[in-house]
Scaffold this active site. Structure first.
Site, PDB file in Angstrom:
ATOM      1  N   LYS A   1     116.257 -79.211  10.773  1.00  0.00           N
ATOM      2  CA  LYS A   1     116.934 -78.591   9.630  1.00  0.00           C
ATOM      3  C   LYS A   1     118.456 -78.822   9.656  1.00  0.00           C
ATOM      4  O   LYS A   1     119.019 -79.209  10.694  1.00  0.00           O
ATOM      5  CB  LYS A   1     116.572 -77.099   9.598  1.00  0.00           C
ATOM      6  CG  LYS A   1     115.052 -76.882   9.395  1.00  0.00           C
ATOM      7  CD  LYS A   1     114.691 -75.430   9.137  1.00  0.00           C
ATOM      8  CE  LYS A   1     113.194 -75.272   8.904  1.00  0.00           C
ATOM      9  NZ  LYS A   1     112.814 -73.918   8.475  1.00  0.00           N
TER      10      LYS A   1
ATOM     11  N   HIS B   1     110.920 -77.512  11.288  1.00  0.00           N
ATOM     12  CA  HIS B   1     109.683 -77.220  10.557  1.00  0.00           C
ATOM     13  C   HIS B   1     108.589 -78.129  11.100  1.00  0.00           C
ATOM     14  O   HIS B   1     108.851 -79.253  11.519  1.00  0.00           O
ATOM     15  CB  HIS B   1     109.861 -77.500   9.058  1.00  0.00           C
ATOM     16  CG  HIS B   1     108.558 -77.541   8.326  1.00  0.00           C
ATOM     17  ND1 HIS B   1     107.917 -76.411   7.876  1.00  0.00           N
ATOM     18  CD2 HIS B   1     107.731 -78.587   8.015  1.00  0.00           C
ATOM     19  CE1 HIS B   1     106.769 -76.755   7.303  1.00  0.00           C
ATOM     20  NE2 HIS B   1     106.638 -78.070   7.374  1.00  0.00           N
TER      21      HIS B   1
ATOM     22  N   ARG C   1     112.712 -73.431  18.971  1.00  0.00           N
ATOM     23  CA  ARG C   1     113.251 -72.269  18.247  1.00  0.00           C
ATOM     24  C   ARG C   1     113.799 -71.222  19.209  1.00  0.00           C
ATOM     25  O   ARG C   1     114.785 -70.541  18.899  1.00  0.00           O
ATOM     26  CB  ARG C   1     112.166 -71.694  17.344  1.00  0.00           C
ATOM     27  CG  ARG C   1     111.932 -72.574  16.116  1.00  0.00           C
ATOM     28  CD  ARG C   1     110.629 -72.273  15.476  1.00  0.00           C
ATOM     29  NE  ARG C   1     110.459 -72.903  14.181  1.00  0.00           N
ATOM     30  CZ  ARG C   1     109.296 -72.957  13.552  1.00  0.00           C
ATOM     31  NH1 ARG C   1     108.215 -72.438  14.112  1.00  0.00           N
ATOM     32  NH2 ARG C   1     109.200 -73.533  12.377  1.00  0.00           N
TER      33      ARG C   1
ATOM     34  N   ARG D   1     103.820 -77.865  16.934  1.00  0.00           N
ATOM     35  CA  ARG D   1     104.033 -76.423  16.721  1.00  0.00           C
ATOM     36  C   ARG D   1     104.267 -75.698  18.049  1.00  0.00           C
ATOM     37  O   ARG D   1     105.046 -74.751  18.117  1.00  0.00           O
ATOM     38  CB  ARG D   1     102.855 -75.826  15.937  1.00  0.00           C
ATOM     39  CG  ARG D   1     102.888 -76.276  14.471  1.00  0.00           C
ATOM     40  CD  ARG D   1     101.739 -75.725  13.668  1.00  0.00           C
ATOM     41  NE  ARG D   1     101.862 -74.318  13.349  1.00  0.00           N
ATOM     42  CZ  ARG D   1     102.567 -73.829  12.331  1.00  0.00           C
ATOM     43  NH1 ARG D   1     103.236 -74.641  11.533  1.00  0.00           N
ATOM     44  NH2 ARG D   1     102.604 -72.539  12.102  1.00  0.00           N
TER      45      ARG D   1
ATOM     46  N   PHE E   1     112.392 -64.157   1.068  1.00  0.00           N
ATOM     47  CA  PHE E   1     113.343 -65.089   1.671  1.00  0.00           C
ATOM     48  C   PHE E   1     113.364 -66.451   0.976  1.00  0.00           C
ATOM     49  O   PHE E   1     114.084 -67.358   1.403  1.00  0.00           O
ATOM     50  CB  PHE E   1     113.040 -65.287   3.165  1.00  0.00           C
ATOM     51  CG  PHE E   1     111.628 -65.752   3.467  1.00  0.00           C
ATOM     52  CD1 PHE E   1     111.258 -67.078   3.316  1.00  0.00           C
ATOM     53  CD2 PHE E   1     110.673 -64.840   3.904  1.00  0.00           C
ATOM     54  CE1 PHE E   1     109.969 -67.501   3.606  1.00  0.00           C
ATOM     55  CE2 PHE E   1     109.375 -65.261   4.192  1.00  0.00           C
ATOM     56  CZ  PHE E   1     109.024 -66.594   4.044  1.00  0.00           C
TER      57      PHE E   1
ATOM     58  N   ASN F   1     115.797 -71.640  11.570  1.00  0.00           N
ATOM     59  CA  ASN F   1     114.965 -71.626  12.773  1.00  0.00           C
ATOM     60  C   ASN F   1     114.767 -73.031  13.355  1.00  0.00           C
ATOM     61  O   ASN F   1     113.765 -73.316  14.001  1.00  0.00           O
ATOM     62  CB  ASN F   1     113.616 -70.947  12.487  1.00  0.00           C
ATOM     63  CG  ASN F   1     112.818 -71.685  11.432  1.00  0.00           C
ATOM     64  OD1 ASN F   1     113.334 -72.554  10.739  1.00  0.00           O
ATOM     65  ND2 ASN F   1     111.544 -71.344  11.299  1.00  0.00           N
TER      66      ASN F   1
ATOM     67  N   THR G   1     107.685 -69.086  14.574  1.00  0.00           N
ATOM     68  CA  THR G   1     108.587 -69.215  13.412  1.00  0.00           C
ATOM     69  C   THR G   1     109.769 -68.265  13.528  1.00  0.00           C
ATOM     70  O   THR G   1     110.907 -68.628  13.229  1.00  0.00           O
ATOM     71  CB  THR G   1     107.804 -68.899  12.111  1.00  0.00           C
ATOM     72  OG1 THR G   1     106.697 -69.793  12.033  1.00  0.00           O
ATOM     73  CG2 THR G   1     108.670 -69.066  10.877  1.00  0.00           C
TER      74      THR G   1
HETATM   75  P1  CMP Z   1     109.260 -73.363   8.222  1.00  0.00           P
HETATM   76  O1  CMP Z   1     108.410 -73.819   9.331  1.00  0.00           O
HETATM   77  O2  CMP Z   1     110.200 -74.331   7.600  1.00  0.00           O
HETATM   78  O3  CMP Z   1     108.270 -72.828   7.070  1.00  0.00           O
HETATM   79  C1  CMP Z   1     108.576 -71.737   6.238  1.00  0.00           C
HETATM   80  C2  CMP Z   1     109.928 -71.196   6.484  1.00  0.00           C
HETATM   81  O4  CMP Z   1     110.214 -69.950   5.902  1.00  0.00           O
HETATM   82  C3  CMP Z   1     110.077 -70.928   7.960  1.00  0.00           C
HETATM   83  O5  CMP Z   1     110.098 -72.116   8.702  1.00  0.00           O
HETATM   84  C4  CMP Z   1     111.347 -70.127   7.992  1.00  0.00           C
HETATM   85  O6  CMP Z   1     112.508 -70.928   7.950  1.00  0.00           O
HETATM   86  C5  CMP Z   1     111.232 -69.349   6.693  1.00  0.00           C
HETATM   87  N1  CMP Z   1     110.856 -67.944   6.979  1.00  0.00           N
HETATM   88  C6  CMP Z   1     109.679 -67.489   7.385  1.00  0.00           C
HETATM   89  N2  CMP Z   1     109.722 -66.142   7.531  1.00  0.00           N
HETATM   90  C7  CMP Z   1     110.973 -65.770   7.208  1.00  0.00           C
HETATM   91  C8  CMP Z   1     111.648 -64.505   7.143  1.00  0.00           C
HETATM   92  N3  CMP Z   1     111.026 -63.381   7.481  1.00  0.00           N
HETATM   93  N4  CMP Z   1     112.938 -64.494   6.769  1.00  0.00           N
HETATM   94  C9  CMP Z   1     113.576 -65.649   6.446  1.00  0.00           C
HETATM   95  N5  CMP Z   1     112.979 -66.859   6.476  1.00  0.00           N
HETATM   96  C10 CMP Z   1     111.696 -66.933   6.866  1.00  0.00           C
END
Ligand code: CMP
Length: 186
Positions: free
Chosen positions: A15, A125, A112, A92, A64, A122, A98
């Site tokens: 990211k 992805h 992460r 993963r 979000f 985070n 996440t």
């Molecule tokens: P990603 O793997 O890119 O897929 C979905 C994204 O949503 C996740 O990583 C986070 O960046 C974001 N995400 C998931 N849960 C939350 C949350 N509670 N608050 C903010 N962002 C979130």
């Protein structure tokens, strides 16, 4: 690589806040290669807002969502197609949970756990299934034909040809020096 377990593809995004930090970026590249994942395609680009909207459509109703798509289109990301045995699950596992607080607490050695700043920022992805990987690759690598890749690169892998990492493009190519012209493969 003589195993007969089929190779799987997954889509990874490093990211924008990671791409801005060369040291963290290098560490993540190392974690990818040290874990045996091969980089099939690699591009650095700014994900557009429409692409982010399509990519994260399952999150459109989440609180979000706006924060997420705004962040994802805020600067260049490194977008990779990774290949390996059980690549979806493996990537993963390397990324960790996440939610960054959970990652720092329960999986501190994951990407992460080490480099996540918040649930939005985070670090990386990864696709959650092979079906998601296919959908995500079609959004971000429009010219990539996974069926064709399976018929060519994968069958080369099955013959035992070696993949060599090109440091500049951060992509694995067939190592020509591993190919015996007479017998095809060393
Ligand atoms: P990603 O793997 O890119 O897929 C979905 C994204 O949503 C996740 O990583 C986070 O960046 C974001 N995400 C998931 N849960 C939350 C949350 N509670 N608050 C903010 N962002 C979130």
């Amino acid at each position: 690589m003589s195993s007969k377990i089929p190779l799987e593809l997954t889509l990874a995004i490093l990211k924008p806040h990671v791409v801005k930090n060369p040291i963290v970026l290098q560490k993540i590249y190392e974690m990818i290669t040290e874990n045996g994942l091969k980089v099939v395609r690699s591009q650095r680009k700014i994900i557009t807002l429409p692409e982010a909207d399509l990519f994260y459509q399952e999150h459109r109703q989440k609180f979000f969502y706006n924060r997420l798509v705004t962040f994802m289109s805020s600067g260049p990301s490194d977008i990779l197609i990774l290949a390996g045995e059980n690549a979806v699950l493996k990537w993963r596992e390397i990324m960790g949970p996440t939610k960054v607080f959970q990652a720092q607490y329960s999986a501190p050695d994951t990407i992460r756990g080490k480099f996540g700043l918040s649930d939005t920022r985070n670090a990386t992805h990864g696709s959650d299934s092979t079906e998601s990987a296919e959908r995500e690759m079609q959004i971000l690598f429009k010219d990539f034909d996974s069926k064709k890749w399976r018929e060519t690169d994968r069958s080369l892998r099955d013959l035992g040809q070696k993949m060599k990492l090109d440091a500049e493009s951060f992509k694995n190519n067939i190592d020509e020096s591993s190919v015996d012209r007479e017998q095809n493969v060393k």
